[in-house]
Design an enzyme around this catalytic site. Structure first.
Site, PDB file in Angstrom:
ATOM      1  N   GLY A 155      43.654  44.842  45.638  1.00  0.00           N
ATOM      2  CA  GLY A 155      44.629  45.325  44.663  1.00  0.00           C
ATOM      3  C   GLY A 155      45.916  44.540  44.712  1.00  0.00           C
ATOM      4  O   GLY A 155      46.109  43.669  45.557  1.00  0.00           O
TER       5      GLY A 155
ATOM      6  N   GLY B 270      50.198  44.976  44.214  1.00  0.00           N
ATOM      7  CA  GLY B 270      51.389  45.808  44.037  1.00  0.00           C
ATOM      8  C   GLY B 270      52.454  44.985  43.352  1.00  0.00           C
ATOM      9  O   GLY B 270      52.194  43.855  42.944  1.00  0.00           O
ATOM     10  N   SER B 271      53.659  45.555  43.226  1.00  0.00           N
ATOM     11  CA  SER B 271      54.682  44.793  42.502  1.00  0.00           C
ATOM     12  C   SER B 271      55.175  43.603  43.317  1.00  0.00           C
ATOM     13  O   SER B 271      55.669  42.641  42.749  1.00  0.00           O
ATOM     14  CB  SER B 271      55.826  45.694  42.061  1.00  0.00           C
TER      15      SER B 271
ATOM     16  N   SER C   4      53.245  42.636  46.370  1.00  0.00           N
ATOM     17  CA  SER C   4      52.244  42.421  47.423  1.00  0.00           C
ATOM     18  C   SER C   4      50.850  42.327  46.838  1.00  0.00           C
ATOM     19  O   SER C   4      50.589  42.810  45.740  1.00  0.00           O
ATOM     20  CB  SER C   4      52.300  43.581  48.407  1.00  0.00           C
ATOM     21  N   THR C   5      49.960  41.697  47.602  1.00  0.00           N
ATOM     22  CA  THR C   5      48.549  41.649  47.235  1.00  0.00           C
ATOM     23  C   THR C   5      47.771  42.121  48.445  1.00  0.00           C
ATOM     24  O   THR C   5      48.105  41.762  49.572  1.00  0.00           O
ATOM     25  CB  THR C   5      48.131  40.206  46.881  1.00  0.00           C
TER      26      THR C   5
ATOM     27  N   ASP D 187      57.985  59.563  48.341  1.00  0.00           N
ATOM     28  CA  ASP D 187      57.272  59.030  47.172  1.00  0.00           C
ATOM     29  C   ASP D 187      55.802  59.442  47.224  1.00  0.00           C
ATOM     30  O   ASP D 187      54.906  58.652  46.919  1.00  0.00           O
ATOM     31  CB  ASP D 187      57.417  57.497  47.141  1.00  0.00           C
TER      32      ASP D 187
HETATM   33  P1  ATP Z   1      53.934  48.982  44.293  1.00  0.00           P
HETATM   34  O1  ATP Z   1      54.386  48.111  45.407  1.00  0.00           O
HETATM   35  O2  ATP Z   1      54.147  48.376  42.970  1.00  0.00           O
HETATM   36  O3  ATP Z   1      54.343  50.396  44.423  1.00  0.00           O
HETATM   37  P2  ATP Z   1      51.465  49.483  45.517  1.00  0.00           P
HETATM   38  O4  ATP Z   1      52.230  50.279  46.489  1.00  0.00           O
HETATM   39  O5  ATP Z   1      50.259  50.077  44.922  1.00  0.00           O
HETATM   40  O6  ATP Z   1      52.366  48.979  44.360  1.00  0.00           O
HETATM   41  P3  ATP Z   1      50.235  47.851  47.469  1.00  0.00           P
HETATM   42  O7  ATP Z   1      50.535  48.814  48.544  1.00  0.00           O
HETATM   43  O8  ATP Z   1      50.404  46.413  47.732  1.00  0.00           O
HETATM   44  O9  ATP Z   1      51.120  48.108  46.203  1.00  0.00           O
HETATM   45  O10 ATP Z   1      48.780  48.107  46.975  1.00  0.00           O
HETATM   46  C1  ATP Z   1      48.180  47.342  45.968  1.00  0.00           C
HETATM   47  C2  ATP Z   1      46.828  47.940  45.646  1.00  0.00           C
HETATM   48  O11 ATP Z   1      45.958  47.841  46.776  1.00  0.00           O
HETATM   49  C3  ATP Z   1      46.842  49.387  45.244  1.00  0.00           C
HETATM   50  O12 ATP Z   1      46.018  49.547  44.126  1.00  0.00           O
HETATM   51  C4  ATP Z   1      46.256  50.137  46.391  1.00  0.00           C
HETATM   52  O13 ATP Z   1      45.447  51.180  45.953  1.00  0.00           O
HETATM   53  C5  ATP Z   1      45.422  49.093  47.110  1.00  0.00           C
HETATM   54  N1  ATP Z   1      45.567  49.308  48.545  1.00  0.00           N
HETATM   55  C6  ATP Z   1      46.723  49.285  49.234  1.00  0.00           C
HETATM   56  N2  ATP Z   1      46.518  49.511  50.530  1.00  0.00           N
HETATM   57  C7  ATP Z   1      45.186  49.688  50.686  1.00  0.00           C
HETATM   58  C8  ATP Z   1      44.338  49.979  51.807  1.00  0.00           C
HETATM   59  N3  ATP Z   1      44.836  50.138  53.024  1.00  0.00           N
HETATM   60  N4  ATP Z   1      43.011  50.092  51.589  1.00  0.00           N
HETATM   61  C9  ATP Z   1      42.521  49.961  50.345  1.00  0.00           C
HETATM   62  N5  ATP Z   1      43.255  49.694  49.261  1.00  0.00           N
HETATM   63  C10 ATP Z   1      44.575  49.562  49.406  1.00  0.00           C
END
Ligand code: ATP
Length: 322
Positions: free
Chosen positions: A41, A43-44, A46-47, A158
């Site tokens: 996935g 994030g804003s 992160s990947t 959050d």
């Molecule tokens: P933002 O930073 O914009 O709030 P986010 O918190 O979703 O976005 P990340 O935490 O980088 O950003 O997550 C990116 C994606 O990866 C999300 O869709 C999340 O569901 C998935 N993800 C994050 N952590 C895990 C994990 N430990 N196991 C499986 N999927 C994950």
């Protein structure tokens, strides 16, 4: 037996528990120790990738944060908060564990538990809503995890179904601590000042995306104590049963307006009155009138559930997803 997982010595963990960790952490990890797999996935800033520890073949999720992006978007503070909170929380079944952190020139890497089922939000969306059994099953885990983090002086701030991940064994893991409030602890690990929760504003930047779970006191007074996590829990229980969060406007502004005016309705179809009672007592505008986490645990909806028996919460068979 599970492999001993090294974590860097952590100032929040009492000395006697650190010995094992220091021993195990003798070698700092790096990108070379992992075989990176599919991207899970984005994030804003992160990947997230699947990754396997080359030595012990254990599967993890690795969150890769671009340094350039973090600096440009002024997110350093949130990244540090996330790391500090996860380190303080250590290991709890309902909270993602941060196993290692390292960096190279371009990126920061957070090696965390992988949640192969993704976000709880996806499950709710797929099913429309959750059955009472399922709702209670997940809520027990969420409440146990939130109770634990509060006892460690961490307010998540959050909580929402996007930040609750689900594992293959259908157990939840709370993630995304970038907006958390970290309270000071005395050397014995007791929270020093439980009321010191309004000293620092939470800038809008930490609420990217959805605003539907934000508490009214945060919107009105920029104040957010333990109670704001209980507000969010109220919103999440409502969403389990109804499919959508209680406060949802066409725009963020209209959502905020509904929240501060406590404008939410129950649908016409049957929802157990104990559930409505629980949610109505969590969605109180005045934080002091809201149920506390302990009061939630002893609410009728959970019967006389024994919250001290962690196996009942974390090792019980999941009900059929419906
Ligand atoms: P933002 O930073 O914009 O709030 P986010 O918190 O979703 O976005 P990340 O935490 O980088 O950003 O997550 C990116 C994606 O990866 C999300 O869709 C999340 O569901 C998935 N993800 C994050 N952590 C895990 C994990 N430990 N196991 C499986 N999927 C994950």
């Amino acid at each position: 037996a599970p492999t001993q997982i090294p974590i860097a010595p952590n100032p929040d963990i009492p000395q006697q528990h650190q010995a094992q960790q220091v021993q195990a952490a003798s070698r700092k990890r790096s990108v070379q120790d992992f075989q990176f797999g599919n991207r899970i996935g984005e994030g804003s800033y992160s990947t997230v990738f699947k990754a396997t520890d080359i030595q012990n073949k254990k599967l993890y999720a690795i969150k890769v944060l671009s340094k350039k992006h973090i600096v440009k978007e002024k997110k350093i503070k949130y990244v540090n908060i996330e790391k500090t909170t996860l380190n303080r929380l250590g290991r709890h079944p309902g909270i993602v564990t941060l196993y290692y952190t390292f960096q190279d020139d371009a990126s920061l890497y957070f090696v965390i538990d992988i949640a192969e089922y993704g976000e709880l939000l996806t499950i709710i969306r797929k099913l429309g809503s959750l059955s009472e059994d399922c709702s209670k099953y997940y809520m027990k885990q969420i409440i146990d995890a939130v109770d634990f983090m509060h006892s460690k002086g961490i307010i998540h701030r959050d909580l929402k179904p996007e930040n609750i991940l689900v594992n293959t064994d259908m157990k939840i893991m709370i993630t995304d601590f970038g907006a958390a409030k970290i309270l000071d602890l005395d050397p014995q690990g007791n929270i020093i000042d439980k009321s010191s929760t309004n000293d620092e504003s939470l800038d809008k930047g930490s609420f990217v995306g959805t605003a539907e779970y934000v508490s009214p006191e945060l919107l009105k007074f920029n104040k957010c104590g333990f109670e704001c996590d209980l507000w969010a829990i109220g919103c999440i229980i409502y969403q389990f049963f109804v499919g959508l969060p209680p406060f949802k406007g066409k725009t963020e502004f209209l959502t905020f307006e509904k929240i501060v005016n406590l404008q939410y309705q129950w649908p016409n179809y049957y929802i157990p009155s104990t559930v409505k009672n629980l949610v109505d007592n969590l969605l109180k505008l005045e934080p002091k009138e809201r149920l506390t986490i302990k009061q939630v645990e002893s609410h009728n909806w959970f019967g006389n559930f024994n919250w001290d028996d962690k196996n009942l919460i974390w090792l019980t068979q999941p009900p059929k997803l419906e």
